[in-house]
Design a protein around this motif. Structure first.
Motif: not given
Length: 321
Positions: A169-197
């Motif tokens: 369910n989380a994948m379906i919800n995130m996939h539906q909202h995967s388009a990133v608008s210019p107003d959104h701040k991009k999350i870098h992959f390094s931040e994703v890895l830090r969050h996983m850690h």
């Protein structure tokens, strides 16, 4: 970016249109998971030709101490009990159950691409579904961190059917909202890895599903930290067009959020340039994973997952005539 059209190939998996996600197409892998239970068969052995044992050896849970018997591993001798009693004793271990399996699923912009069958993000979701159901079949807990370029969605490791269903369910919800608008701040992959850690418990099995275009050399330190306390595997998603593999020989207008150009796919140098760029990316990724002792697997978005599992996974760089 080339988008999926209404003229989709007939080989699409059931309930899938190739570019959106629905619960029905992901639930199909629930019944498929029993086919891949080791040691009879392993998803990973199908991907890379080698069997990864579920036995965790000396990392298993301590069970009890008993007198040493001929044939026992001398590395398991409990020297404290041996010294106290004057008789050699050995430690016994039981296999760990309900270990956390954490998926990092990339739905960022580069993953929202597909030229032949599925978008890479959809193929990643299909494999994540299979891994989720397989985890609970092996009495593990399944969790996930799902990334779409601008937001993160986390599912803490959970046992039984609640775990996979939360991930799906989380994948379906995130996939539906995967388009990133210019107003959104991009999350870098390094931040994703830090969050996983911070999210996953020590001793987890971490499986990263991505095309890894956002991965930087500077992320090596964070990956090393993850690797020191967990088992980490990379699943590289790619599209045949990235290798220059296409039967299309016309001109196509393609665009991303930065620029747009006309590309002549009929020109051999165009397809060769695509292949060269992809090969360089794969070589850099292979060098990084080898230096960290992280297994690297590959899955194509141009072939249905279940058909592909019985084939060699490394992408061929042979050109289509």
């Amino acid at each position: 970016m080339i988008k999926a059209t209404d003229n989709l190939p007939p080989a699409l998996p059931p309930h899938s249109n190739g570019y959106n996600l629905c619960l029905a197409e992901l639930l199909l892998y629930k019944n498929q998971s029993v086919k891949w239970l080791p040691p009879a068969r392993s998803v990973w052995s199908q991907l890379n030709g080698q069997h990864l044992s579920r036995q965790k050896g000396r990392g298993m849970n301590f069970a009890e101490v008993r007198p040493y018997q001929a044939g026992d591993d001398i590395r398991a001798i409990d020297w404290r009990v041996t010294a106290r009693t004057g008789k050699t004793h050995t430690k016994l271990f039981s296999e760990e159950r309900e270990q956390p399996v954490m998926l990092l699923v990339d739905f960022s912009q580069s993953m929202r691409f597909g030229s032949r069958l599925l978008q890479k993000s959809v193929q990643a979701a299909h494999f994540a579904s299979l891994l989720s159901w397989l985890a609970i079949q092996q009495q593990d807990r399944i969790g996930a961190l799902i990334y779409n370029g601008a937001a993160l969605s986390e599912c803490k490791p959970t046992a039984r059917q609640q775990g996979p269903l939360a991930v799906l369910n989380a994948m379906i919800n995130m996939h539906q909202h995967s388009a990133v608008s210019p107003d959104h701040k991009k999350i870098h992959f390094s931040e994703v890895l830090r969050h996983m850690h911070h999210l996953c418990p020590k001793g987890s099995e971490i499986i990263v599903l991505s095309d890894f275009y956002a991965l930087q050399l500077g992320d090596k330190k964070r990956l090393s930290q993850l690797r020191s306390h967990n088992r980490v595997q990379f699943v590289h998603l790619y599209d045949p067009l990235e290798l220059g593999d296409t039967a299309f020989r016309g001109r196509e207008y393609v665009a991303d959020r930065k620029r747009s150009v006309w590309i002549n796919f009929g020109a051999p140098h165009t397809r060769k340039a695509l292949e060269t760029q992809f090969t360089r990316h794969l070589e850099n990724l292979s060098e990084l994973t080898s230096s960290l002792a992280i297994p690297l697997h590959s899955l194509s978005a141009g072939t249905p997952l279940l058909k592909q599992l019985g084939q060699a996974s490394r992408p061929s760089t042979r050109q289509t005539p």
